[in-house]
Design a protein around this motif. Sequence first.
Motif, PDB file in Angstrom:
ATOM      1  N   GLN A  61       0.796  -1.232   0.000  1.00 20.51           N
ATOM      2  CA  GLN A  61       0.000   0.000   0.000  1.00 20.51           C
ATOM      3  C   GLN A  61       0.834   1.290   0.000  1.00 20.51           C
ATOM      4  N   LEU A  64      -0.246   4.143  -2.508  1.00 23.14           N
ATOM      5  CA  LEU A  64      -1.524   4.758  -2.128  1.00 23.14           C
ATOM      6  C   LEU A  64      -1.367   5.620  -0.864  1.00 23.14           C
ATOM      7  N   ARG A  65      -0.491   5.175   0.027  1.00 20.30           N
ATOM      8  CA  ARG A  65      -0.245   5.998   1.225  1.00 20.30           C
ATOM      9  C   ARG A  65       0.317   7.367   0.836  1.00 20.30           C
ATOM     10  N   LEU A  68      -2.504   9.394  -0.589  1.00 19.40           N
ATOM     11  CA  LEU A  68      -3.448   9.791   0.454  1.00 19.40           C
ATOM     12  C   LEU A  68      -2.857  10.861   1.362  1.00 19.40           C
ATOM     13  N   VAL A  81      -3.688   2.259   5.191  1.00 25.16           N
ATOM     14  CA  VAL A  81      -4.839   1.962   4.333  1.00 25.16           C
ATOM     15  C   VAL A  81      -5.467   0.655   4.828  1.00 25.16           C
ATOM     16  N   SER A  88     -10.492  -0.178   9.780  1.00 27.57           N
ATOM     17  CA  SER A  88      -9.779   0.868  10.542  1.00 27.57           C
ATOM     18  C   SER A  88     -10.215   0.839  12.000  1.00 27.57           C
ATOM     19  N   VAL A 229     -12.369   0.148   0.827  1.00 31.43           N
ATOM     20  CA  VAL A 229     -11.131   0.892   1.061  1.00 31.43           C
ATOM     21  C   VAL A 229     -11.382   2.008   2.065  1.00 31.43           C
ATOM     22  N   TYR A 231      -9.070   4.313   5.412  1.00 29.82           N
ATOM     23  CA  TYR A 231      -7.722   4.609   5.893  1.00 29.82           C
ATOM     24  C   TYR A 231      -7.777   5.295   7.246  1.00 29.82           C
ATOM     25  N   MET A 256      -7.364  -0.806  -4.301  1.00 26.91           N
ATOM     26  CA  MET A 256      -6.303   0.221  -4.320  1.00 26.91           C
ATOM     27  C   MET A 256      -6.272   0.964  -5.661  1.00 26.91           C
ATOM     28  N   ALA A 259      -9.151   3.365  -5.501  1.00 25.32           N
ATOM     29  CA  ALA A 259      -8.863   4.514  -4.631  1.00 25.32           C
ATOM     30  C   ALA A 259      -7.941   5.498  -5.351  1.00 25.32           C
TER      31      ALA A 259
END
Length: 296
Positions: A61, A64-65, A68, A81, A88, A229, A231, A256, A259
Amino acid sequence: MREMRELLRADLDLLPDYTPAHVTEPWRMIKLDSNENPYGPSPRVLAALADTRTWHYYFGQDDLREQLAQYARVKPENIVVTNGGDESIELVLRAVLEPNDAVIDAPPSFEMYRIAAIANRGRVLDVARLDDFTLDVETVIKTCQTARPEQREGSNVKAICLASPNNPDGNLLPRADLLRLLELPALVMLDEAYFEFAGTSAVDLISKYPNLVIVRTFSKWAGLAGLRVGYVIAAPEVANALHKLRAPYNVNWAGMIAARESLEDAEYLMNNVRATIAERERMRVELAKLGWRALA
Ligand SMILES: Cc1ncc(COP(=O)(O)O)c(C=O)c1O
């Protein structure tokens, strides 16, 4: 052969059921109970998923982190994520709860706080919302203060779970109340699942308060409920704990990709958010004509 009930945890009976509505063709009806996005995902998501052929690999991830972190205006080390906001919530409570530790819930609110607390052997202390569904902040503070942090068993409040806007009523947690709660010796899990609809966030407080943990999701504003998805935004120390606890590939590659494309197409999606808000206002007016009052 041992009885299965001797092998399964005895406290599972305490877990409330979360029973999703059984609907085979939700697109054929006006379905409002789960706050799904009626406009669906961005066309970029659909195109990217149709074009992808790399389903046979594992993907982490990290990319994507990064993306984000830019979107939320924090650093990648603040982001975890997850498989929807639900995961979460579960991970955050798993990271803090030891057997019999307590979690403060403010019902009516999102059911997963209670379920995740009990699933992680915690106890739920309910502080009911006031008549207008706003938070009874004085009682939350009193409940937390009467508990003793040094106590390992009994009344040790580890987390306060609050959604802002709250589901089901839409109330926002006033910033002054949040600041008071953040002074307490407990983690404040602030669920911003509807952040894009409200436009206000506490993300600017993350660097100052390591006990603030924000939960967000792509299910609502980006219309990705089926892809799961979400986070967490938290101090690096908390984020690292969640990375240790999560499964290595907790978010699937399709989610992912979706997202990533949603963030690239945020302006399109925010138009749908604005349309939803306009429709909400129309509903408010029409309901008032029938003698009903919308709360938030
Ligand atoms: C307040 C709140 N938090 C979290 C969620 C979970 O969303 P998801 O697990 O789909 O990301 C929901 C969904 O209804 C919600 O209303």
